[in-house]
Design a protein around this motif. Sequence first.
Motif, mmCIF file in Angstrom:
data_model
loop_
_atom_site.group_PDB
_atom_site.id
_atom_site.type_symbol
_atom_site.label_atom_id
_atom_site.label_comp_id
_atom_site.label_asym_id
_atom_site.label_seq_id
_atom_site.Cartn_x
_atom_site.Cartn_y
_atom_site.Cartn_z
ATOM 1 N N LEU A 133 7.736 1.699 -9.339
ATOM 2 C CA LEU A 133 8.208 2.223 -10.619
ATOM 3 C C LEU A 133 9.682 2.563 -10.491
ATOM 4 O O LEU A 133 10.066 3.352 -9.624
ATOM 5 N N ASP A 134 10.531 1.951 -11.333
ATOM 6 C CA ASP A 134 11.959 2.227 -11.261
ATOM 7 C C ASP A 134 12.293 3.537 -11.973
ATOM 8 O O ASP A 134 11.391 4.250 -12.460
ATOM 9 N N LYS A 135 13.565 3.872 -12.048
ATOM 10 C CA LYS A 135 13.975 5.147 -12.649
ATOM 11 C C LYS A 135 13.678 5.223 -14.141
ATOM 12 O O LYS A 135 13.649 6.314 -14.713
ATOM 13 N N ASP A 136 13.449 4.061 -14.764
ATOM 14 C CA ASP A 136 13.077 4.030 -16.178
ATOM 15 C C ASP A 136 11.576 3.948 -16.367
ATOM 16 O O ASP A 136 11.096 3.660 -17.457
ATOM 17 N N ASN A 137 10.847 4.170 -15.255
ATOM 18 C CA ASN A 137 9.387 4.161 -15.275
ATOM 19 C C ASN A 137 8.811 2.779 -15.599
ATOM 20 O O ASN A 137 7.745 2.667 -16.201
ATOM 21 N N LYS A 138 9.529 1.744 -15.189
ATOM 22 C CA LYS A 138 9.061 0.368 -15.385
ATOM 23 C C LYS A 138 8.692 -0.250 -14.042
ATOM 24 O O LYS A 138 9.327 0.000 -13.031
ATOM 25 N N GLN A 139 7.642 -1.089 -14.061
ATOM 26 C CA GLN A 139 7.205 -1.764 -12.843
ATOM 27 C C GLN A 139 8.171 -2.884 -12.467
ATOM 28 O O GLN A 139 8.535 -3.705 -13.312
ATOM 29 N N GLN A 140 8.574 -2.899 -11.197
ATOM 30 C CA GLN A 140 9.464 -3.944 -10.691
ATOM 31 C C GLN A 140 8.954 -4.435 -9.336
ATOM 32 O O GLN A 140 8.314 -3.685 -8.592
ATOM 33 N N TYR A 141 9.220 -5.695 -9.060
ATOM 34 C CA TYR A 141 8.932 -6.209 -7.721
ATOM 35 C C TYR A 141 10.057 -5.810 -6.766
ATOM 36 O O TYR A 141 11.229 -5.792 -7.150
ATOM 37 N N ASN A 195 0.805 -1.226 0.000
ATOM 38 C CA ASN A 195 0.000 0.000 0.000
ATOM 39 C C ASN A 195 0.837 1.274 0.000
ATOM 40 O O ASN A 195 0.376 2.313 -0.480
ATOM 41 N N ILE A 196 2.057 1.214 0.529
ATOM 42 C CA ILE A 196 2.819 2.456 0.704
ATOM 43 C C ILE A 196 3.999 2.604 -0.251
ATOM 44 O O ILE A 196 4.603 3.667 -0.318
ATOM 45 N N ILE A 197 4.342 1.534 -0.979
ATOM 46 C CA ILE A 197 5.474 1.623 -1.913
ATOM 47 C C ILE A 197 4.944 1.767 -3.340
ATOM 48 O O ILE A 197 4.218 0.908 -3.837
ATOM 49 N N GLN A 198 5.307 2.857 -3.983
ATOM 50 C CA GLN A 198 4.917 3.080 -5.379
ATOM 51 C C GLN A 198 6.122 3.342 -6.282
ATOM 52 O O GLN A 198 6.145 2.931 -7.435
ATOM 53 N N SER A 199 7.123 4.030 -5.752
ATOM 54 C CA SER A 199 8.232 4.502 -6.572
ATOM 55 C C SER A 199 9.565 4.064 -5.968
ATOM 56 O O SER A 199 9.653 3.725 -4.780
ATOM 57 N N TRP A 200 10.605 4.099 -6.812
ATOM 58 C CA TRP A 200 11.951 3.810 -6.330
ATOM 59 C C TRP A 200 12.362 4.793 -5.230
ATOM 60 O O TRP A 200 13.207 4.491 -4.385
ATOM 61 N N ARG A 201 11.714 5.966 -5.229
ATOM 62 C CA ARG A 201 12.017 6.954 -4.193
ATOM 63 C C ARG A 201 11.534 6.501 -2.812
ATOM 64 O O ARG A 201 11.975 7.037 -1.796
ATOM 65 N N ASP A 202 10.618 5.555 -2.761
ATOM 66 C CA ASP A 202 10.096 5.048 -1.491
ATOM 67 C C ASP A 202 11.005 3.986 -0.869
ATOM 68 O O ASP A 202 10.732 3.511 0.251
ATOM 69 N N LEU A 203 12.042 3.618 -1.575
ATOM 70 C CA LEU A 203 12.906 2.523 -1.128
ATOM 71 C C LEU A 203 14.277 3.042 -0.693
ATOM 72 O O LEU A 203 14.735 4.065 -1.199
ATOM 73 N N PRO A 204 14.952 2.346 0.219
ATOM 74 C CA PRO A 204 14.470 1.136 0.903
ATOM 75 C C PRO A 204 13.549 1.471 2.065
ATOM 76 O O PRO A 204 13.555 2.589 2.585
ATOM 77 N N LYS A 205 12.765 0.481 2.479
ATOM 78 C CA LYS A 205 12.009 0.553 3.722
ATOM 79 C C LYS A 205 12.736 -0.322 4.734
ATOM 80 O O LYS A 205 12.897 -1.522 4.520
ATOM 81 N N LEU A 206 13.167 0.287 5.805
ATOM 82 C CA LEU A 206 13.948 -0.422 6.821
ATOM 83 C C LEU A 206 13.189 -0.380 8.135
ATOM 84 O O LEU A 206 13.401 0.492 8.970
#
Length: 479
Positions: free
Chosen positions: A248-256, A125-136
């Motif tokens: 969404l990674d830096k290339d705007n692609k969906q990644q797990y 629910n809270i992770i959408q973008s590479w900017r949200d990572l990492p979650k520690l």
Amino acid sequence: MPKDKRVESITDMNQDFAQWYTDVVRKAELAEYSETGGCIIFQPYGYAIWELIQAHLDGELKATGHENVYMPMLIPENLLQKEKDHIEGFAPEVAWVTHGGSEELAERLCVRPTSETLFCSHYSNIIQSWRDLPKLYNQWCNVMRWEKTTRPFLRTREFLWQEGHTAHATAEESLAEALKILDIYCNMAENILAIPVIKGQKTEREKFAGALATYTFESMMHDGKALQTGTTHDLGDKFAQAFDIKYLDKDNKQQYVHQSSWGVTTRLIGAIIMVHGDNNGLVLPPAIAPTQVMIIPIASHKPGVEAAAKDLCTRLSKTARTKIDLSDKSPGWKFAEHEMKGIPIRLELGPKDIEAGQCIIARRDTNEKFTVSLEGDTLETAIADTLHAIHSNLFARANDRVKAKTYIAYNINELKSILDEKSGFVKAMWCRDEACEIVVKDHATATSRCIPFEQEAIGDECFVCGKPADTMVVWGRAY
């Protein structure tokens, strides 16, 4: 000095180690059994040890960027079922809530055995973008696993722990996290708890349900048995796929995302007891001793003794966690009582000591006694040096035991004979076939403890089947 009844009531550790352990837990007032089967009551002294462990580890985790959160205790069954491997691994140990008041629930709720599924649902629910990572994230909480056989601290149905759950952009980052936390754990074990450890990877058979890989640090108890002291897990993207945790990674692609999880529990208290304790009771490493120095006034009824002892307690409290025993018990009783509780330093102060400007220090680990001047900062320096020396001695003593009780086996009969007659760790080569692990468990009632990171070439054939082998494994019987 008259013998203390508390000490007399402890079973000799060399005659019945299991009963000795239980005696120490109760006589040192660490824990008591509760009316809830399989659960214990943490008494103040036992809980204070846990608080000191917690404070140290919490500081280490926060220093590396981790944040504390708290998840619910109850998990809906449908959420748990999302990760099939996970629920199958814990199914026999899960406790279920089926009623709310007098009404049957429409869906069962699991009392958390661990919180991967809750963290995964939250992360989705809270992770959408590479900017949200990492979650520690880390949480300090209790969990429940419906164990059939229990023992205080080592294995109880409800226990306290911390569980870390992290989310990362890449597989490399989740693996690095699992290994970094393993190092933090091992440093704590050796530098705070004075417990030497072997660190490595669990076999596929022994790894955490749902993980790509599980890493462990194993310690040896006084009787030669192993204890899985703590674990970290690289979860890869298996949970992310089950819970649809994408970004969404830096290339705007969906990644797990890629995840890790890790934890240590109040089992650490059991390890401290079984590694350092002796036939006089508990022996505590200074860093986690709630009281590091106990002052015993001698002939406290004589003028000036109690006041001098109180002044000394106030003075030393700036150097170490210091208390004074002003009870009306005899000095001999006090000595035995605080020895039972494993207090690192006992300080004796009587009229003759005051007159001579000195006190007597007694070390719990060696029973050595010596006099120290009360002038200047001589005493403070002696206390600090002695606490350091006690830690070093406890670690060296435990490490010598590991070395003395670590053996090599070239076939399964050798391994069984070693464990039957001597007990300890056994190094042996393994072909990585799970079938051979099962043979070891069935024939020798032993398990693989870990594949050590520090490998040794002690042969080139599997000690079970004789096939080519290039993996050295530490085997043993464990708590």
